[in-house]
Design a protein around this motif. Structure first.
Motif, PDB file in Angstrom:
ATOM      1  N   SER A  52      37.155  51.517  24.747  1.00 50.13           N
ATOM      2  CA  SER A  52      36.373  51.729  25.965  1.00 50.13           C
ATOM      3  C   SER A  52      36.067  53.199  26.214  1.00 50.13           C
ATOM      4  O   SER A  52      35.074  53.527  26.859  1.00 50.13           O
ATOM      5  N   LYS A 184      34.603  44.013  33.831  1.00 45.50           N
ATOM      6  CA  LYS A 184      35.994  44.293  33.473  1.00 45.50           C
ATOM      7  C   LYS A 184      36.885  44.347  34.712  1.00 45.50           C
ATOM      8  O   LYS A 184      38.006  43.824  34.696  1.00 45.50           O
ATOM      9  N   LYS A 187      37.409  40.878  35.918  1.00 43.98           N
ATOM     10  CA  LYS A 187      38.397  40.221  35.067  1.00 43.98           C
ATOM     11  C   LYS A 187      39.804  40.609  35.478  1.00 43.98           C
ATOM     12  O   LYS A 187      40.702  39.765  35.587  1.00 43.98           O
ATOM     13  N   ASP A 188      40.036  41.899  35.724  1.00 37.02           N
ATOM     14  CA  ASP A 188      41.365  42.357  36.124  1.00 37.02           C
ATOM     15  C   ASP A 188      41.784  41.768  37.467  1.00 37.02           C
ATOM     16  O   ASP A 188      42.954  41.426  37.675  1.00 37.02           O
ATOM     17  N   GLU A 196      47.798  34.548  30.302  1.00 37.06           N
ATOM     18  CA  GLU A 196      46.998  34.520  29.083  1.00 37.06           C
ATOM     19  C   GLU A 196      45.566  34.036  29.296  1.00 37.06           C
ATOM     20  O   GLU A 196      44.778  34.026  28.359  1.00 37.06           O
ATOM     21  N   PRO A 199      40.252  36.899  29.636  1.00 37.41           N
ATOM     22  CA  PRO A 199      39.545  37.300  28.413  1.00 37.41           C
ATOM     23  C   PRO A 199      39.802  38.776  28.145  1.00 37.41           C
ATOM     24  O   PRO A 199      40.101  39.550  29.051  1.00 37.41           O
ATOM     25  N   ARG A 200      39.691  39.190  26.902  1.00 34.27           N
ATOM     26  CA  ARG A 200      39.875  40.598  26.553  1.00 34.27           C
ATOM     27  C   ARG A 200      38.635  41.386  26.957  1.00 34.27           C
ATOM     28  O   ARG A 200      37.529  40.858  27.036  1.00 34.27           O
ATOM     29  N   GLY A 201      38.843  42.696  27.175  1.00 32.24           N
ATOM     30  CA  GLY A 201      37.718  43.545  27.529  1.00 32.24           C
ATOM     31  C   GLY A 201      36.645  43.562  26.457  1.00 32.24           C
ATOM     32  O   GLY A 201      35.449  43.573  26.752  1.00 32.24           O
ATOM     33  N   PRO A 260      35.507  37.560  19.818  1.00 33.76           N
ATOM     34  CA  PRO A 260      36.741  37.781  20.591  1.00 33.76           C
ATOM     35  C   PRO A 260      37.143  36.612  21.467  1.00 33.76           C
ATOM     36  O   PRO A 260      38.305  36.526  21.878  1.00 33.76           O
ATOM     37  N   ARG A 263      40.119  33.676  20.471  1.00 30.56           N
ATOM     38  CA  ARG A 263      41.553  33.726  20.737  1.00 30.56           C
ATOM     39  C   ARG A 263      41.948  32.917  21.968  1.00 30.56           C
ATOM     40  O   ARG A 263      43.133  32.637  22.172  1.00 30.56           O
TER      41      ARG A 263
END
Length: 328
Positions: A52, A184, A187-188, A196, A199-201, A260, A263
């Motif tokens: 990032s 992002k 999401k946080d 879990e 989602p990933r950034g 991504p 996962r």
């Protein structure tokens, strides 16, 4: 209807994590690199930021645990180091007397800084080497992994940034980054307590490369075109929410070209799509609200206390550790 773009602009300025603002992280990064150069029993390396920081899509972490990703591009080849973990162990050994906690993990070597039991920040060092064709590969694996998990995987730490720079020009690219940062932080806020399911950034960045479209609107007064972040954000969220397949798919356009989202489990994907629907409803409601108080209230519920109220100010207090703090 309420124009929420000024509030989104204030929100972005509050949450974005600029390289110029990360004084302690930059200092610790440089200390680590100099320490490693002086004590490394192995080939030399050239460092660069990745993740990032390289993409300029970082946001202040809600946990307070700031991080920076650094690529170590070693002046050697993968043929000279058939076991990638062996080179990572050299990095680990070179940092043993640094005075901080250092751990070898599957994707990188991480240096942790804490104050007592409180995590302050950490630096992830990813190890790279070139193949016979000068293509970069990242060292994957850790001691104890099966041979098929100790691999050199094709990857270039700056390829994604170069791709974005080539696809979006000037202020179009700036809007792209703003939308990714907002997602992002969403999401946080929405997944921080759901384990879990988050989602990933990098998944949100891949999604933006697939579904984001530049949006502008013409001001009826000055007749000039202005970037419309609210419209761009809503259109992207709507496209993701309405994706016809059960699982979202968004492959990265650079090596290794993976998706991504793969996962995430079926249940995690289900939760993610439910949250996308809630976000779409919130944005639609805010845009259609007759007053700014109502619009801001709706958006603070999904974006958190850093989203400004009608008075234009966020309420969350943030530690100044990145700008001026120090590790104990």
């Amino acid at each position: 209807m309420t124009n929420i773009n000024p509030y989104l602009a204030t929100f972005d300025e509050t949450i974005k994590l600029d390289w110029d603002r990360t004084g302690v992280l930059r200092e610790r990064r440089n200390v680590i690199l100099e320490h490693l150069r002086a004590r490394l029993d192995g080939p030399s390396f050239d460092p660069c930021n990745q993740g990032s920081y390289d993409l300029r899509t970082g946001v202040h972490p809600l946990s307070g645990d700031y991080d920076i990703d650094v690529a170590l591009r070693f002046n050697t080849t993968i043929d000279e180091w058939p076991d990638p973990v062996a080179l990572k162990q050299r990095v680990l050994a070179g940092l043993e007397d640094l005075g901080s906690s250092v751990r070898l993990r599957r994707p990188c070597v991480t240096v942790f800084y804490r104050r007592g039991d409180e995590p302050l920040y950490h630096v992830d060092l990813a190890v790279y080497a070139r193949d016979a064709h000068e293509r970069l590969h990242i060292a994957c694996g850790k001691p104890g992994d099966r041979p098929d998990m100790r691999i050199w995987q094709p990857s270039d730490p700056q390829a994604l940034g170069a791709f974005i720079d080539g696809r979006f020009k000037d202020q179009d690219r700036v809007q792209f980054r703003r939308v990714v940062r907002v997602l992002k932080r969403w999401k946080d806020e929405r997944f921080s307590s759901e384990g879990e399911a988050a989602p990933r950034g990098i998944a949100l960045t891949a999604a933006a490369l697939k579904w984001f479209r530049v949006e502008r609107r013409q001001d009826p007064v000055d007749m000039r075109f202005h970037y419309d972040d609210a419209a761009a954000l809503l259109a992207m969220v709507k496209a993701m929410h309405e994706y016809p397949e059960r699982r979202l798919k968004a492959k990265l356009p650079v090596a290794p070209g993976n998706d991504p989202f793969e996962r995430m489990t079926e249940r995690q994907m289900e939760i993610f799509r439910e949250e996308l629907e809630r976000l779409e409803r919130a944005l639609t409601t805010a845009l259609g609200s007759p007053d700014r108080d109502g619009a801001c209230d709706v958006l603070r519920r999904v974006f958190g206390d850093d989203f400004p109220g009608p008075e234009g100010k966020p309420t969350r207090k943030r530690s100044a550790i990145v700008a001026s703090g120090s590790a104990a």
